[in-house]
Design a protein around this motif. Structure first.
Motif, PDB file in Angstrom:
ATOM      1  N   THR A 143       5.640  -3.836  15.910  1.00 25.02           N
ATOM      2  CA  THR A 143       5.584  -4.218  14.507  1.00 25.02           C
ATOM      3  C   THR A 143       6.915  -4.778  14.021  1.00 25.02           C
ATOM      4  OG1 THR A 143       6.182  -1.978  13.790  1.00 25.02           O
ATOM      5  CG2 THR A 143       3.835  -2.468  14.045  1.00 25.02           C
ATOM      6  N   LEU A 191      -5.674  -9.861   8.767  1.00 26.56           N
ATOM      7  CA  LEU A 191      -4.314 -10.012   9.283  1.00 26.56           C
ATOM      8  C   LEU A 191      -3.282  -9.357   8.373  1.00 26.56           C
ATOM      9  CD1 LEU A 191      -4.430 -13.762  10.382  1.00 26.56           C
ATOM     10  CD2 LEU A 191      -5.243 -11.732  11.595  1.00 26.56           C
ATOM     11  N   LEU A 192      -3.556  -9.352   7.075  1.00 30.90           N
ATOM     12  CA  LEU A 192      -2.611  -8.788   6.112  1.00 30.90           C
ATOM     13  C   LEU A 192      -3.367  -8.375   4.868  1.00 30.90           C
ATOM     14  CD1 LEU A 192       0.466  -8.340   5.502  1.00 30.90           C
ATOM     15  CD2 LEU A 192       0.406 -10.572   4.363  1.00 30.90           C
ATOM     16  N   LYS A 248       0.223 -11.073  14.312  1.00 33.96           N
ATOM     17  CA  LYS A 248      -0.958 -10.431  13.737  1.00 33.96           C
ATOM     18  C   LYS A 248      -2.255 -10.837  14.433  1.00 33.96           C
ATOM     19  CE  LYS A 248       0.943  -8.130  10.298  1.00 33.96           C
ATOM     20  NZ  LYS A 248       0.791  -6.662  10.152  1.00 33.96           N
ATOM     21  N   TYR A 249      -2.227 -11.963  15.135  1.00 35.12           N
ATOM     22  CA  TYR A 249      -3.450 -12.400  15.810  1.00 35.12           C
ATOM     23  C   TYR A 249      -3.081 -13.263  17.004  1.00 35.12           C
ATOM     24  CZ  TYR A 249      -7.837 -14.682  16.894  1.00 35.12           C
ATOM     25  OH  TYR A 249      -8.941 -15.148  17.556  1.00 35.12           O
ATOM     26  N   TYR A 279       1.601 -15.386  13.176  1.00 34.80           N
ATOM     27  CA  TYR A 279       2.627 -14.432  12.770  1.00 34.80           C
ATOM     28  C   TYR A 279       2.685 -14.403  11.247  1.00 34.80           C
ATOM     29  CZ  TYR A 279       4.569 -14.567  17.537  1.00 34.80           C
ATOM     30  OH  TYR A 279       4.762 -14.473  18.887  1.00 34.80           O
TER      31      TYR A 279
END
Length: 213
Positions: free
Chosen positions: A21, A143-144, A174-175, A168
């Protein structure tokens, strides 16, 4: 004695989860390409003036559209949109990257805010959408969360030869997934109505950059 390796493995797993992360700079190893307003072609509902759906002030592109708007051309059957189509950098091979800072005000939902156009299994290789404040890859995965009313950094990397796409957000991967086939590709950003949309959709973008390897 058996417990010791288990402790080590647990510690290693914990470290990997924590470091996964951490933010990185996705642009390392890429070359930034020249980009100016001449590379930005605005697409908006065909029957309204551009300044009624798009503005550019203090370095910020602001896009808005209504669900009742017309498409971008009289002959199009697509949903309403106000987007910038990045010109001059269409590609069919190589590794390309889009970077920008996005902002979505509360209430805008069911809208695509960034796209990689071109594909064989679909018209696009990637869409980033917002549903009820969550940023998603197409409809899923998320993703967010809690994207409303704040700036977030977006980096999208498309490796045509490997047929992969990476996303990103704020420097965190994120994917990562497969591409959607060979085609002529290009980047777009703004607002493009999708399913279950709000009546009004808006996004803002700044510091747009294009990179390649």
């Amino acid at each position: 004695m058996i417990l010791l390796p288990i402790v080590y493995l647990s510690l290693l797993l914990f470290i990997l989860l924590q470091t996964s992360t951490l933010a990185v700079d996705p642009t390392q190893g890429f070359t930034r390409l020249p980009l100016s307003n001449s590379n930005f072609a605005v697409q908006k509902p065909y029957d309204v003036p551009q300044d009624q759906r798009y503005s550019f002030k203090n370095g910020v592109h602001k896009f808005w559209v209504y669900s009742t708007d017309k498409p971008h051309t009289p002959t199009s059957n697509t949903a309403p949109r106000t987007e910038i189509r990045v010109t001059g950098y269409d590609y069919t091979s190589g590794v390309w990257q889009f970077e920008g800072y996005g902002y979505v005000p509360s209430g805008s939902s069911g809208v695509c805010i960034m796209q990689v156009l071109g594909g064989t299994s679909s018209a696009t290789t990637l869409q980033l959408r917002v549903y009820d404040g969550s940023l998603t890859y197409y409809r899923s995965p998320v993703l967010l969360q809690n994207t409303y009313n704040r700036w977030f950094r977006v980096n999208v990397i498309h490796d045509v030869g490997a047929s992969t796409v990476k996303v990103y957000i704020d420097g965190v991967l994120k994917y990562q997934g497969n591409g959607r086939g060979d085609a002529t590709h290009y980047f777009k950003f703004g607002v493009y109505e999708q399913n279950d949309s709000s009546s009004y959709m808006e996004s803002r973008w700044k510091d747009i950059k294009i990179f390649r390897k």
